[in-house]
Design an enzyme around this catalytic site. Structure first.
Site, PDB file in Angstrom:
ATOM      1  N   LYS A 234       0.840  -0.961  -0.206  1.00  0.00           N
ATOM      2  CA  LYS A 234       0.070  -0.271   0.190  1.00  0.00           C
ATOM      3  C   LYS A 234       1.034   1.343   0.062  1.00  0.00           C
ATOM      4  O   LYS A 234       2.185   1.113   0.258  1.00  0.00           O
ATOM      5  CB  LYS A 234      -1.151  -0.578   1.020  1.00  0.00           C
TER       6      LYS A 234
ATOM      7  N   ALA B 250     -22.162   0.129  -0.648  1.00  0.00           N
ATOM      8  CA  ALA B 250     -23.380   0.015  -0.127  1.00  0.00           C
ATOM      9  C   ALA B 250     -24.524   0.347  -1.488  1.00  0.00           C
ATOM     10  O   ALA B 250     -25.608  -0.737  -1.153  1.00  0.00           O
ATOM     11  CB  ALA B 250     -23.581   1.180   0.937  1.00  0.00           C
TER      12      ALA B 250
END
Ligand code: NAD
Length: 349
Positions: free
Chosen positions: A81, A187
Site C-alpha cells: 500500500k 453500499a
C-alpha cells in the site's frame, strides 16, 4: 530513535520506501508487507495525516491487510500500500502524481498500485504516464478493469446471502431486514441487489442527498447514522467507515449477522471475539470485500476476462463458509480464523 521496526503495527514488512520529491512537494510511503505470493499490490491513499507517525501506521496496517486480502482471494499477489502525505488543503498537482509514478516505477514491479481513498481514475491515469506497474485505468465496455465498486458490491451481496443461509437457514433475502451503513458506491450496489431479491432496507448516510437517492431507488427507509448499527435487523451491513465495531457498538447490536464491505471494521483485536461471544456471525471484511481487488488484479495480470472475475468473486461465499466451519469446530472467532488462514497462505503461519 524511533524506527519503523519498533512500531506496534510493524509485522515483518519486507520493505518500506520513504519517497520525497522537493520540487513537487511529494512525500509518500510505499509499504511492501509481503511478496510471497507475487508483487505487493494495493492502492495509493492520498490523505492529510495529523502527523507522520499516523501515516506510517496507516501504511503498515493497510499493506498487511492487502497481503491477507489478496491471499484469501486466491490471487497471485502479495500485499502493499502507498500513502501520499497531503497538506491540510489536500493540494494535488500533476507534477506530484508524476513524481509518485516515477517512485513506483523505480521499484521495478515489486509494488503495483491502483486507486484508494483520495485517488481518482484520472489521478491513476496521470500516474500511469510514469509507471507500468499500475491498474484501475479506465476501460472500454466489456473489458476487465475500471471502477472496482460494483465488483466489491457483488461479492458483499453474495457473502451476505451465504451468512443468511448459515445463520438463518434461508436461501433468499426476500422479506429480510438489512440495516445498511452507508449509501456510497459499495453500499449502493449491495442495496440494489438486495432490494431486487425482496429485502427490506434501512439505510443511513451522513450525506443526505446520497441516502435520499438510494432510499428512493430501493424502496428503503432512511435511518439516522447514530442508530443504524443498533437496529433490530436480520443483517447489519457496514459499508461506510472502518473501526465501527467497538466494545460499545457490539454490545448494542441487535442482529444475528454482521456482513459488509467496509475495510477494517473491527476497532481492536478483541472485537472479533466479542462478536463471537454474543453469537453474532461475522464475515471477515477483507474476505467479503475482495471483489474490487479481484477485478483490478485481473486487469493488471491480464490473466482472464469478465468470466474469470465473476467466478473469482463467486468463490467468496465458499471461502467464508470455510472460515465459519473452522470457527465452529475450533471455537475461535471468524476474524481470528481468517487471519490464521491468511498468514499460512503467505508463508507466515
Ligand atoms: P464511498 O465514498 O462511495 O461511500 C462511503 C459512504 O459512507 C459515503 O456516502 C459517506 O457519506 C458515508 N459515510 C461517511 N461517514 C458515515 C457515517 N458516519 N455514517 C454513515 N455513512 C457515512 O466509498 P465506497 O467505495 O462505497 O467504500 C465504502 C467502504 O468500503 C470503505 O470502507 C472502503 O474502504 C471499503 N471498500 C471499498 C471498495 C471499493 O471497491 N470501492 C473495495 C473494498 C473496500
Amino acid at each position: 530513535m524511533n524506527t519503523p521496526w519498533g512500531y506496534p503495527d510493524f509485522d515483518a514488512h519486507e520493505a518500506l520506501h520513504f519517497v520525497t520529491d522537493e520540487k513537487s512537494g511529494l512525500r509518500a510511503i510505499i509499504a511492501m508487507h509481503s511478496t510471497h505470493l507475487g508483487p505487493a499490490a494495493g492502492g495509493t491513499r492520498f490523505w492529510h495525516y495529523a502527523d507522520d507517525a499516523d501515516a506510517l501506521t496507516d501504511a503498515l496496517r493497510l499493506s498487511r491487510g492487502m497481503s491477507y486480502k489478496n491471499a484469501m482471494a486466491g490471487l497471485p499477489l502479495g500485499g502493499g500500500k502507498a500513502v501520499i502525505l497531503a497538506d491540510k488543503d489536500r493540494t494535488k498537482s500533476p507534477e506530484m502524481l508524476s513524481a509518485f509514478g516515477r517512485a513506483v516505477q523505480s521499484l521495478g514491479g515489486k509494488y503495483v498500485t491502483a486507486e484508494d481513498v483520495g485517488i481518482s481514475v484520472a489521478d491513476i491515469t496521470k500516474i500511469s504516464t510514469e509507471t507500468k506497474y499500475i491498474a484501475g485505468l479506465p476501460v472500454e465496455g466489456g473489458e476487465v478493469g475500471g471502477d472496482p465498486g460494483p465488483h466489491t458490491s457483488l461479492g458483499v451481496f453474495l457473502g451476505i446471502k451465504a451468512a443468511v443461509k448459515r445463520a438463518l437457514g434461508k436461501d433468499s433475502l426476500n422479506g429480510l431486514h438489512i440495516a445498511m451503513q452507508g449509501a456510497g458506491s459499495v453500499a449502493g450496489g449491495v442495496a440494489r441487489l438486495a432490494a431486487q431479491e425482496g429485502a427490506r432496507l434501512s439505510i443511513a448516510d451522513v450525506d443526505v442527498g446520497r441516502v435520499e437517492k438510494l432510499a428512493a431507488e430501493t424502496g428503503g427507509t432512511i435511518v439516522s447514522p447514530a442508530d443504524v448499527l443498533s437496529l433490530e435487523a436480520d443483517v447489519v451491513s457496514p459499508c461506510a467507515l472502518g473501526a465501527i465495531l467497538t466494545e460499545e457498538s457490539i454490545a448494542a447490536l441487535r442482529t444475528p449477522i454482521v456482513a459488509g464491505g467496509a475495510n477494517n471494521q473491527l476497532a481492536a483485536p478483541g472485537d472479533g471475539a466479542r462478536l463471537h461471544a454474543r453469537g453474532i456471525l461475522y464475515a471477515p471484511d477483507y474476505v467479503i470485500n475482495a471483489g474490487g481487488i479481484i477485478n483490478v488484479s485481473t486487469e493488471y495480470l491480464n490473466d482472464g476476462g469478465p468470466e474469470l472475475v465473476r467466478s473469482r468473486i463467486e468463490a467468496i461465499p465458499g471461502r467464508l463458509e470455510q472460515i465459519w466451519t473452522e470457527s465452529a469446530s475450533s471455537g475461535r472467532d471468524p476474524a481470528a480464523v481468517a487471519d490464521a488462514m491468511a498468514q499460512k497462505l503467505i508463508g507466515r503461519g
